[in-house]
Design a protein around this motif. Structure first.
Motif, PDB file in Angstrom:
ATOM      1  N   PHE A  35      40.372  38.134  43.782  1.00 46.52           N
ATOM      2  CA  PHE A  35      39.948  38.881  44.316  1.00 46.52           C
ATOM      3  C   PHE A  35      40.265  40.672  44.602  1.00 46.52           C
ATOM      4  CE2 PHE A  35      38.988  40.103  49.516  1.00 46.52           C
ATOM      5  CZ  PHE A  35      37.898  40.436  48.772  1.00 46.52           C
ATOM      6  N   ASP A  36      39.914  41.200  44.304  1.00 45.96           N
ATOM      7  CA  ASP A  36      40.544  42.938  44.470  1.00 45.96           C
ATOM      8  C   ASP A  36      41.869  43.024  45.155  1.00 45.96           C
ATOM      9  OD1 ASP A  36      38.628  43.340  46.473  1.00 45.96           O
ATOM     10  OD2 ASP A  36      37.838  44.797  45.150  1.00 45.96           O
ATOM     11  N   MET A  37      41.506  42.574  46.756  1.00 44.42           N
ATOM     12  CA  MET A  37      42.119  43.373  47.267  1.00 44.42           C
ATOM     13  C   MET A  37      44.083  42.375  47.549  1.00 44.42           C
ATOM     14  SD  MET A  37      40.881  44.113  51.300  1.00 44.42           S
ATOM     15  CE  MET A  37      42.448  42.839  52.474  1.00 44.42           C
ATOM     16  N   GLN A  38      43.943  41.249  46.616  1.00 42.00           N
ATOM     17  CA  GLN A  38      44.994  40.421  47.135  1.00 42.00           C
ATOM     18  C   GLN A  38      45.303  41.131  45.257  1.00 42.00           C
ATOM     19  OE1 GLN A  38      43.052  36.789  46.724  1.00 42.00           O
ATOM     20  NE2 GLN A  38      43.646  36.726  49.081  1.00 42.00           N
ATOM     21  N   ARG A  39      44.864  41.346  44.065  1.00 42.25           N
ATOM     22  CA  ARG A  39      45.294  41.307  43.052  1.00 42.25           C
ATOM     23  C   ARG A  39      45.119  42.549  42.299  1.00 42.25           C
ATOM     24  NH1 ARG A  39      46.752  36.250  42.061  1.00 42.25           N
ATOM     25  NH2 ARG A  39      45.107  34.335  43.350  1.00 42.25           N
ATOM     26  N   LEU A  40      44.814  43.365  42.548  1.00 42.36           N
ATOM     27  CA  LEU A  40      45.009  44.653  41.823  1.00 42.36           C
ATOM     28  C   LEU A  40      46.618  45.565  42.107  1.00 42.36           C
ATOM     29  CD1 LEU A  40      42.095  46.498  42.177  1.00 42.36           C
ATOM     30  CD2 LEU A  40      42.307  45.342  40.347  1.00 42.36           C
ATOM     31  N   GLY A  51      41.711  39.311  35.109  1.00 40.10           N
ATOM     32  CA  GLY A  51      41.823  38.811  36.059  1.00 40.10           C
ATOM     33  C   GLY A  51      40.190  37.836  35.580  1.00 40.10           C
ATOM     34  N   ILE A  52      39.892  38.316  34.459  1.00 42.02           N
ATOM     35  CA  ILE A  52      38.355  38.237  34.130  1.00 42.02           C
ATOM     36  C   ILE A  52      38.948  36.737  33.064  1.00 42.02           C
ATOM     37  CG2 ILE A  52      36.319  38.023  32.862  1.00 42.02           C
ATOM     38  CD1 ILE A  52      36.219  40.673  34.382  1.00 42.02           C
ATOM     39  N   SER A  53      39.515  37.467  31.745  1.00 42.20           N
ATOM     40  CA  SER A  53      40.429  36.312  31.046  1.00 42.20           C
ATOM     41  C   SER A  53      41.126  35.156  31.836  1.00 42.20           C
ATOM     42  CB  SER A  53      41.294  37.158  30.398  1.00 42.20           C
ATOM     43  OG  SER A  53      40.307  38.326  29.313  1.00 42.20           O
ATOM     44  N   GLN A  54      41.242  35.737  32.641  1.00 41.84           N
ATOM     45  CA  GLN A  54      42.098  33.926  33.582  1.00 41.84           C
ATOM     46  C   GLN A  54      41.124  32.909  34.088  1.00 41.84           C
ATOM     47  OE1 GLN A  54      45.731  35.788  35.383  1.00 41.84           O
ATOM     48  NE2 GLN A  54      46.255  37.315  33.762  1.00 41.84           N
TER      49      GLN A  54
END
Length: 71
Positions: A35-40, A51-54
């Motif tokens: 989720f972008d808010m947690q990972r960017l 993120g998409i690759s994983q």
């Protein structure tokens, strides 16, 4: 592997808050979600690509704003 949650933020972030609630529920069920808010952090485009690759599952929350964004 993650569920990747793709969405538009919507006007004033209203859609993002809806998706955030869904993400929390998935995580409560033991499903890891990208989720972008947690990972960017850092370079956004490469972070999203990584993120998409994983991720094993790509979930797109389609709204009119999302469709316009990815046109």
């Amino acid at each position: 592997a993650y569920f990747f949650a793709s969405h538009s933020w919507g006007l004033g972030g209203v859609n993002h808050r809806r998706i955030e609630a869904i993400v929390k529920r998935l995580e409560d069920l033991g499903k890891p979600v990208w989720f972008d808010m947690q990972r960017l952090k850092g370079h956004i485009a490469s972070q999203v690509t990584d993120g998409i690759s994983q991720s094993a599952v790509f979930v797109a929350f389609i709204t009119k704003a999302y469709a316009e964004k990815v046109k």
